[in-house]
Motif scaffolding. Structure first.
Motif, PDB file in Angstrom:
ATOM      1  N   MET A   1       0.822  -1.343  -0.046  1.00  0.00           N
ATOM      2  CA  MET A   1       0.044   0.064   0.112  1.00  0.00           C
ATOM      3  C   MET A   1       0.880   1.256  -0.021  1.00  0.00           C
ATOM      4  SD  MET A   1      -3.036   0.487  -0.141  1.00  0.00           S
ATOM      5  CE  MET A   1      -4.689   1.532   0.601  1.00  0.00           C
ATOM      6  N   GLY A   2       1.933   1.417   0.558  1.00  0.00           N
ATOM      7  CA  GLY A   2       2.850   2.386   0.791  1.00  0.00           C
ATOM      8  C   GLY A   2       3.631   2.703  -0.546  1.00  0.00           C
ATOM      9  N   LYS A   3       3.937   1.750  -1.397  1.00  0.00           N
ATOM     10  CA  LYS A   3       4.445   2.051  -2.645  1.00  0.00           C
ATOM     11  C   LYS A   3       3.407   2.563  -3.485  1.00  0.00           C
ATOM     12  CE  LYS A   3       8.331  -1.220  -2.641  1.00  0.00           C
ATOM     13  NZ  LYS A   3       9.370  -1.465  -3.536  1.00  0.00           N
ATOM     14  N   LYS A   4       1.955   2.068  -3.641  1.00  0.00           N
ATOM     15  CA  LYS A   4       1.151   2.887  -4.480  1.00  0.00           C
ATOM     16  C   LYS A   4       0.916   4.459  -4.255  1.00  0.00           C
ATOM     17  CE  LYS A   4      -3.403   1.538  -6.173  1.00  0.00           C
ATOM     18  NZ  LYS A   4      -4.583   0.765  -5.584  1.00  0.00           N
ATOM     19  N   GLY A   5       1.224   4.752  -3.006  1.00  0.00           N
ATOM     20  CA  GLY A   5       1.092   6.204  -2.714  1.00  0.00           C
ATOM     21  C   GLY A   5       2.300   7.088  -3.232  1.00  0.00           C
ATOM     22  N   LEU A   6       3.429   6.439  -2.954  1.00  0.00           N
ATOM     23  CA  LEU A   6       4.600   7.036  -3.568  1.00  0.00           C
ATOM     24  C   LEU A   6       4.650   6.814  -4.926  1.00  0.00           C
ATOM     25  CD1 LEU A   6       7.450   8.090  -3.004  1.00  0.00           C
ATOM     26  CD2 LEU A   6       8.090   5.637  -3.247  1.00  0.00           C
ATOM     27  N   GLU A   7       4.070   6.079  -5.762  1.00  0.00           N
ATOM     28  CA  GLU A   7       3.826   6.207  -7.182  1.00  0.00           C
ATOM     29  C   GLU A   7       3.054   7.138  -7.635  1.00  0.00           C
ATOM     30  OE1 GLU A   7       5.887   4.345  -9.452  1.00  0.00           O
ATOM     31  OE2 GLU A   7       6.984   3.574  -7.831  1.00  0.00           O
ATOM     32  N   MET A   8       1.982   7.139  -6.952  1.00  0.00           N
ATOM     33  CA  MET A   8       0.829   8.207  -7.235  1.00  0.00           C
ATOM     34  C   MET A   8       1.656   9.631  -7.296  1.00  0.00           C
ATOM     35  SD  MET A   8      -2.546   6.658  -5.878  1.00  0.00           S
ATOM     36  CE  MET A   8      -3.508   7.912  -6.327  1.00  0.00           C
ATOM     37  N   PHE A   9       2.325   9.820  -6.118  1.00  0.00           N
ATOM     38  CA  PHE A   9       3.055  11.148  -5.911  1.00  0.00           C
ATOM     39  C   PHE A   9       4.176  11.441  -7.068  1.00  0.00           C
ATOM     40  CE2 PHE A   9       6.525  13.494  -4.156  1.00  0.00           C
ATOM     41  CZ  PHE A   9       5.885  14.804  -3.886  1.00  0.00           C
ATOM     42  N   LYS A  10       4.723  10.413  -7.434  1.00  0.00           N
ATOM     43  CA  LYS A  10       5.847  10.620  -8.371  1.00  0.00           C
ATOM     44  C   LYS A  10       5.185  10.959  -9.882  1.00  0.00           C
ATOM     45  CE  LYS A  10       8.455   7.039  -8.176  1.00  0.00           C
ATOM     46  NZ  LYS A  10       9.669   6.052  -8.262  1.00  0.00           N
ATOM     47  N   PHE A  11       4.014  10.202  -9.760  1.00  0.00           N
ATOM     48  CA  PHE A  11       3.327  10.434 -11.317  1.00  0.00           C
ATOM     49  C   PHE A  11       2.847  11.717 -11.273  1.00  0.00           C
ATOM     50  CE2 PHE A  11      -0.258   9.872 -13.937  1.00  0.00           C
ATOM     51  CZ  PHE A  11       0.180   9.624 -15.160  1.00  0.00           C
ATOM     52  N   GLY A  12       2.066  12.271 -10.369  1.00  0.00           N
ATOM     53  CA  GLY A  12       1.633  13.784 -10.173  1.00  0.00           C
ATOM     54  C   GLY A  12       2.667  14.831 -10.275  1.00  0.00           C
ATOM     55  N   VAL A  13       3.885  14.507  -9.731  1.00  0.00           N
ATOM     56  CA  VAL A  13       4.853  15.291 -10.052  1.00  0.00           C
ATOM     57  C   VAL A  13       5.602  15.204 -11.386  1.00  0.00           C
ATOM     58  CG1 VAL A  13       7.420  15.982  -9.349  1.00  0.00           C
ATOM     59  CG2 VAL A  13       5.822  15.232  -7.620  1.00  0.00           C
ATOM     60  N   TYR A  14       5.641  14.316 -11.991  1.00  0.00           N
ATOM     61  CA  TYR A  14       6.083  14.124 -13.605  1.00  0.00           C
ATOM     62  C   TYR A  14       5.115  14.718 -14.275  1.00  0.00           C
ATOM     63  CZ  TYR A  14       9.249  10.658 -11.928  1.00  0.00           C
ATOM     64  OH  TYR A  14      10.421   9.930 -11.312  1.00  0.00           O
ATOM     65  N   LEU A  15       3.835  14.879 -13.865  1.00  0.00           N
ATOM     66  CA  LEU A  15       2.651  15.542 -14.863  1.00  0.00           C
ATOM     67  C   LEU A  15       2.653  16.981 -14.535  1.00  0.00           C
ATOM     68  CD1 LEU A  15      -0.079  13.145 -14.958  1.00  0.00           C
ATOM     69  CD2 LEU A  15       1.508  13.566 -16.701  1.00  0.00           C
TER      70      LEU A  15
END
Length: 83
Positions: A1-15
């Motif tokens: 569950m922790g990795k999913k939040g981190l990946e969503m944050f990185k994706f948001g930053v990348y966009l």
């Protein structure tokens, strides 16, 4: 569950970072400021214009009239007097 939040944050930053940079740098004032700040080609100031042919002939005529050069001289402006 922790990795999913981190990946969503990185994706948001990348966009959001590219979108925000395009929004900022897409203004004419920002582009003009960047061009003026980073001038890669610096042209020297424009110098005096060269003398045109007719003016040069007139100048040579005046020099020849007002200089006393020996008849056999071939150096300097005196060689131009025998054209």
């Amino acid at each position: 569950m922790g990795k999913k939040g981190l990946e969503m944050f990185k994706f948001g930053v990348y966009l959001t970072i590219p979108v925000l940079t395009v929004m900022f740098f897409n203004t004419p004032e920002a582009i003009k400021a960047l061009i003026e700040k980073k001038q890669y080609i610096v042209y020297p100031p424009e110098g005096p214009r060269p003398i045109r042919g007719s003016t040069l002939r007139l100048l040579i005529t005046y020099v020849c009239m007002y200089t006393q050069s020996p008849a056999g001289a071939t150096e300097g402006l005196s060689s131009l007097c025998y054209i």
